[in-house]
Design a protein around this motif. Sequence first.
Motif, short mmCIF file in Angstrom:
data_model
loop_
_atom_site.label_atom_id
_atom_site.label_comp_id
_atom_site.label_asym_id
_atom_site.label_seq_id
_atom_site.Cartn_x
_atom_site.Cartn_y
_atom_site.Cartn_z
N MET A 1 24.22 -11.07 62.55
CA MET A 1 24.13 -9.66 62.98
C MET A 1 24.39 -9.55 64.48
N SER A 2 24.97 -8.44 64.86
CA SER A 2 25.22 -8.15 66.27
C SER A 2 23.93 -8.20 67.08
N TYR A 3 23.99 -8.80 68.27
CA TYR A 3 22.84 -8.82 69.17
C TYR A 3 22.52 -7.41 69.67
N VAL A 4 23.56 -6.63 69.96
CA VAL A 4 23.36 -5.26 70.46
C VAL A 4 22.63 -4.41 69.42
N LEU A 5 22.93 -4.64 68.14
CA LEU A 5 22.39 -3.78 67.08
C LEU A 5 21.02 -4.21 66.58
N LYS A 6 20.47 -5.29 67.13
CA LYS A 6 19.13 -5.72 66.72
C LYS A 6 18.09 -4.75 67.27
N ASN A 17 18.37 -0.13 68.74
CA ASN A 17 19.33 -1.13 69.22
C ASN A 17 19.04 -1.45 70.68
N ARG A 18 19.90 -2.22 71.32
CA ARG A 18 19.60 -2.74 72.66
C ARG A 18 20.28 -1.97 73.79
N LEU A 19 20.84 -0.81 73.49
CA LEU A 19 21.54 -0.03 74.53
C LEU A 19 20.58 0.94 75.21
N VAL A 20 20.72 1.03 76.52
CA VAL A 20 19.88 1.90 77.34
C VAL A 20 20.78 2.72 78.25
N MET A 21 20.46 4.01 78.39
CA MET A 21 21.11 4.80 79.44
C MET A 21 20.21 4.71 80.67
N PRO A 22 20.68 4.04 81.73
CA PRO A 22 19.84 3.87 82.92
C PRO A 22 19.77 5.16 83.75
N GLY A 50 21.89 9.78 68.55
CA GLY A 50 20.88 8.72 68.60
C GLY A 50 21.44 7.32 68.80
N TYR A 51 22.69 7.20 69.25
CA TYR A 51 23.28 5.87 69.44
C TYR A 51 22.71 5.16 70.67
N LEU A 52 22.21 5.96 71.64
CA LEU A 52 21.50 5.41 72.79
C LEU A 52 20.01 5.63 72.50
N PRO A 53 19.29 4.61 72.03
CA PRO A 53 17.91 4.84 71.61
C PRO A 53 16.93 5.03 72.76
N LEU A 54 17.33 4.62 73.97
CA LEU A 54 16.43 4.74 75.12
C LEU A 54 17.19 5.34 76.29
N VAL A 55 16.62 6.41 76.84
CA VAL A 55 17.22 7.09 77.99
C VAL A 55 16.19 7.13 79.10
N ILE A 56 16.55 6.62 80.27
CA ILE A 56 15.67 6.68 81.43
C ILE A 56 16.17 7.80 82.33
N ILE A 57 15.34 8.83 82.45
CA ILE A 57 15.71 10.01 83.23
C ILE A 57 15.80 9.63 84.71
N GLU A 58 16.78 10.20 85.38
CA GLU A 58 16.98 9.97 86.82
C GLU A 58 15.70 10.14 87.63
N ASN A 322 30.62 9.83 74.28
CA ASN A 322 30.76 9.18 72.97
C ASN A 322 30.82 7.66 73.07
N TRP A 323 30.62 7.13 74.28
CA TRP A 323 30.77 5.68 74.48
C TRP A 323 29.85 4.90 73.54
N ALA A 324 28.58 5.29 73.46
CA ALA A 324 27.62 4.51 72.67
C ALA A 324 27.97 4.54 71.19
N GLN A 325 28.40 5.69 70.69
CA GLN A 325 28.78 5.79 69.28
C GLN A 325 29.95 4.84 68.98
N GLN A 326 30.94 4.85 69.87
CA GLN A 326 32.10 3.97 69.66
C GLN A 326 31.69 2.50 69.76
N ALA A 327 30.77 2.19 70.69
CA ALA A 327 30.32 0.81 70.86
C ALA A 327 29.59 0.32 69.62
N VAL A 328 28.68 1.15 69.12
CA VAL A 328 27.91 0.77 67.92
C VAL A 328 28.84 0.58 66.74
#
Length: 332
Positions: A1-6, A17-22, A50-58, A322-328
Motif C-alpha cells: 500500500m502507498s505510504y501517503v495513503l496510510k 492519509n499523510r498529506l497536510v496543508m501547512p 477531504g483529500y487533505l485530511p489535516l489543514v493548519i490554519i495560517e 485540486n492537487w491533493a485529489q490528483q495526488a491521491v
Amino acid sequence: MSYVLKPLQAGSLVLANRLVMPPMATAKAEADGSVSQAVLDYYAEKTEGGYLPLVIIEHSFIHLAGKAGERQLSIADDKAIPGYKKLADAIHRNGAKGIVQINHAGSAADQEVTGKAPVGPSAIANPRKGTIIPHELTAQEIRELAADFQHAARRVKEAGFDGVEIHSAHGYLLNQFFSPLTNQRKDEYGGTVLKRIRIHLEVIAAVREVVGKDYPILLRLGASDFTAGGSTIEDSIAAVQEFEKAGVDILDISGGFCGYTIPDGSNEQGYFSPLTAAIKKVVSIPVILTGGITQAQAAEELLAEGKADLIGVGRAVLKDSNWAQQAVNSLL
C-alpha cells in the motif's frame, strides 16, 4: 500500500492519509483580524473532497503587539471565537481536521501595524527585519506571554478546532528565544539550549493546562537557522526530546531565521528532510516535513525512506486546489 495513503493516529487525531496543508499567510482577514468571508471561502476550497485530511490554519496573533502584518488573523480576544467557529465548521464539512497556529511575532512584529514597540528575548535587531532594536522582555513579561498563548489555545478549542500549533519558526518570538542570534540573555531564559527553550516548555505547560490531556498540541520548530552562530540541528535534537516529554503530540519542522527556504537555494523536494530525519531518530511522536514538495511520488519516497511521518504540501496546493485529489488518485 502507498505510504501517503496510510492512515495515521496521533493521540485523538485520526487522519485518513499523510498529506497536510501547512500554514501559509493569506492576508485575507478583516482589518481587525477577524475571520472574513474570503478566509472561509479559501479554506473551504482547499479542503473540498477531504483529500487533505489535516489543514493548519495560517498564524494567528495572540496579542496585538505580536501582529506580523496587515490582515493577519487574530486570536487575541474572545470576540474572535464566533468567526473561528465558522471556519472550523467549513473545514469539518469537507471531512478535514483543522489546527490553528498561534503566534507572537516578537521583534518581527510590524510597528506600523501594531503601533507598539517590538519586543524580543534580547535587545538585538531581528536579522530578517532590519535595524529596530526590540524591548528586552522581563521575566514577568515572559510569564504574561505564556498566559497569552494559553488564552489563545483556549479560544481555538472553544471554536471547535481539532488541535493547536505553537509557532516557533521563521524568526518569530519563540524562535527568537531558541536562536543564539537573538537570544543572548544571562538569566534562566538564555545560554544553553535547555535554557533557551524554557519559554517553550512554559508555553506548552500553560496550553496543556487549559486544553486538557487529550487535545492535540503541535509545535512548529525552526530547526536550524542555517547561519553561522545560529541554531543548529544539534540544538533541535536536544529540544525536541524535551518537547515530547512536555506533551507535544506532533512536531512540524521548518527553518529558523532562514524562513521556509534554505540558503543554498536548493529546490530539491523535501529540502528540510535532513532535519526531520535526524529528529525522527530521537522522538516517537509524528514529524511533519514541508519544503518544496510538489509531486505525489516525492512525498511517497520521503515517507518510504523514513524521513517523516506526514508531508506538508504548501505552494503546490496554493497554486492548485485540486492537487491533493490528483495526488491521491495517482497513488491508488
